[in-house]
Write an enzyme that holds these catalytic residues in place. Structure first.
Site, PDB file in Angstrom:
ATOM      1  N   LYS A   1       0.840  -1.213   0.000  1.00 43.36           N
ATOM      2  CA  LYS A   1       0.000   0.000   0.000  1.00 43.36           C
ATOM      3  C   LYS A   1       0.867   1.252   0.000  1.00 43.36           C
ATOM      4  O   LYS A   1       0.529   2.243  -0.658  1.00 43.36           O
ATOM      5  CB  LYS A   1      -0.955   0.007   1.198  1.00 43.36           C
ATOM      6  CG  LYS A   1      -2.075  -1.025   1.067  1.00 43.36           C
ATOM      7  CD  LYS A   1      -3.194  -0.803   2.062  1.00 43.36           C
ATOM      8  CE  LYS A   1      -4.329  -1.796   1.825  1.00 43.36           C
ATOM      9  NZ  LYS A   1      -5.429  -1.644   2.780  1.00 43.36           N
TER      10      LYS A   1
ATOM     11  N   LYS B   1      -3.330 -10.171  -7.097  1.00 46.10           N
ATOM     12  CA  LYS B   1      -4.624 -10.584  -6.538  1.00 46.10           C
ATOM     13  C   LYS B   1      -5.715  -9.603  -6.957  1.00 46.10           C
ATOM     14  O   LYS B   1      -5.441  -8.418  -7.193  1.00 46.10           O
ATOM     15  CB  LYS B   1      -4.536 -10.702  -5.016  1.00 46.10           C
ATOM     16  CG  LYS B   1      -4.329  -9.401  -4.316  1.00 46.10           C
ATOM     17  CD  LYS B   1      -4.438  -9.532  -2.797  1.00 46.10           C
ATOM     18  CE  LYS B   1      -4.243  -8.145  -2.208  1.00 46.10           C
ATOM     19  NZ  LYS B   1      -4.407  -8.021  -0.805  1.00 46.10           N
TER      20      LYS B   1
ATOM     21  N   LYS C   1      -9.735  -4.327  -4.306  1.00 42.78           N
ATOM     22  CA  LYS C   1     -10.668  -3.202  -4.403  1.00 42.78           C
ATOM     23  C   LYS C   1      -9.984  -1.997  -5.021  1.00 42.78           C
ATOM     24  O   LYS C   1     -10.616  -1.176  -5.658  1.00 42.78           O
ATOM     25  CB  LYS C   1     -11.121  -2.797  -2.999  1.00 42.78           C
ATOM     26  CG  LYS C   1     -12.135  -3.733  -2.394  1.00 42.78           C
ATOM     27  CD  LYS C   1     -12.311  -3.375  -0.933  1.00 42.78           C
ATOM     28  CE  LYS C   1     -13.337  -4.255  -0.270  1.00 42.78           C
ATOM     29  NZ  LYS C   1     -13.277  -4.141   1.181  1.00 42.78           N
TER      30      LYS C   1
END
Ligand code: AMP
Ligand code: TRP
Length: 347
Positions: free
Chosen positions: A115, A213, A216
């Protein structure tokens, strides 16, 4: 609830749309577990604030996520369904957990690395970066997030945490922290939890970038199947899914990530084994058609229920959930405060 029942706890962030990875990796299991376990499911709005959010975004996300969980079948009569910020003990224990978590332990967390890289990456050397550039936009909360996640779990004396494979590292850290709490403050201070990661669907990959993966926040919309996508959109996304050129249907995650992802999705929807399913196909076209049909069959009833749930049902569910969650969390928090050695507020 009988004393023998195990306690289940899990959480999901109220940001972005719920996708097939969330559903197959975690949410479907939440629904199954509630029938014979003492289940607590949390919409983790405080975690969502680790990335910048406009006022209003979290409210809408929380309402939509509650509606989604109810549509998937989380039944407020069987489970405690609530929002993290309604139970202030999460923030309280979150701080205490930060004080038993090592800086080095947090630095190893791959979710933080992923992130923060997406925000431009952490710089260790340039002092000027402290108040400008990437280091200023990467919040301290994003870094200490796993300590709050451990608090979420430990507050409910949790035995089992159903999650997708990407959360394995966070749950292992939670176990380490729980053992540390017990050795520092006495056995029985907290319950040491275990993760539960499904055999099929634990890691649903992006249909366009099958090495990444499904997520969102990253990857193309074309590679992400949302639980609320209509059948036409699902067919199109699956038809366009990236495969490879050798034309052979075989379950081999390393060599054939795209085809293996389709086989895993189909297997997770039908309850079959991906390697066995591969034997049934000689071409990609029929595999894609069957995968799309299986996903549509799984998601259509959820979409119908989603549309039928009113705002007032959602609000009422969260109000009841907050009360029930507090009833479990408050005495656990008190026990931990006493074990750590904080002065009691009452004489
Ligand atoms: P999040 O969307 O990050 O709040 O994740 C909610 C739950 O969905 C967690 O248990 C994750 O492990 C799970 N999850 C998220 N993405 C995937 C994926 N691509 N495949 C399987 N499980 C996933
Ligand atoms: N970190 C989890 C995720 O990103 C969400 C989460 C927060 C969670 N607290 C939790 C999951 C406690 C399980 C248990 O998906």
């Amino acid at each position: 609830m009988s004393e023998q029942r195990q306690r289940v706890f899990s959480g999901i962030q109220p940001s972005g749309s719920t996708h097939l990875g969330n559903y197959l990796g975690a949410l479907r299991n939440w629904e199954r577990l509630q029938h014979n376990m003492d289940s607590v499911y949390c919409i983790v709005d405080l975690h969502a604030l680790t990335l910048p959010k406009a006022p209003g975004e979290v409210v809408e996300g929380t309402m939509n996520m509650t509606r989604m969980l109810m549509a998937i079948g989380i039944d407020p009569a069987l489970s405690i369904l609530f929002t993290q910020s309604h139970v202030h003990q999460h923030a309280e224990l979150g701080w205490l957990m930060q004080c038993v978590t090592g800086y080095g332990e947090l630095r190893r967390m791959t979710q933080f690395k992923d992130k923060s890289d997406r925000l431009g990456g952490v710089s260790e050397s340039d002092a000027d970066e402290a108040t400008s550039g990437n280091n200023a936009s990467i919040s301290a909360g994003l870094f200490t997030y796993p300590a709050l996640q451990a608090a979420d779990i430990l507050l409910y004396d949790t035995d089992v945490v159903p999650v997708g494979d990407d959360q394995r590292q966070h749950i292992e850290l939670t176990r380490d922290l729980a053992n540390r709490m017990n050795s520092r403050y006495g056995e029985g201070t907290v319950v040491v939890p275990d993760h539960q990661i499904p055999a099929a669907g634990a890691r649903v990959m992006n249909l366009q970038y099958p090495e990444q993966k499904m997520s969102k926040s990253v990857g193309s919309d074309a590679g992400t199947i949302n639980v609320l996508d209509d059948p036409k959109a699902i067919e199109k996304k699956v038809r366009r899914a990236v495969t490879d050129n050798d034309g052979e249907v075989r379950f081999d995650v390393q060599e054939k990530p795209g085809v293996s992802n389709l086989l895993s999705i189909l297997a997770a929807c039908t309850g079959d084994d991906p390697e066995k399913l591969a034997e049934k196909y000689t071409q990609y076209g029929p595999l894609k058609a069957d995968t799309a049909a299986a996903v549509i069959a799984e998601l259509t009833p959820i979409q119908e229920r989603y549309r039928a749930i009113s705002d007032s049902d959602v609000a009422a569910t969260l109000a009841v959930g907050a009360e029930k969650a507090t009833a479990v969390a408050a005495p656990v928090m008190q026990r931990i405060r006493t074990a750590i050695g904080l002065v009691s507020p009452t004489p």
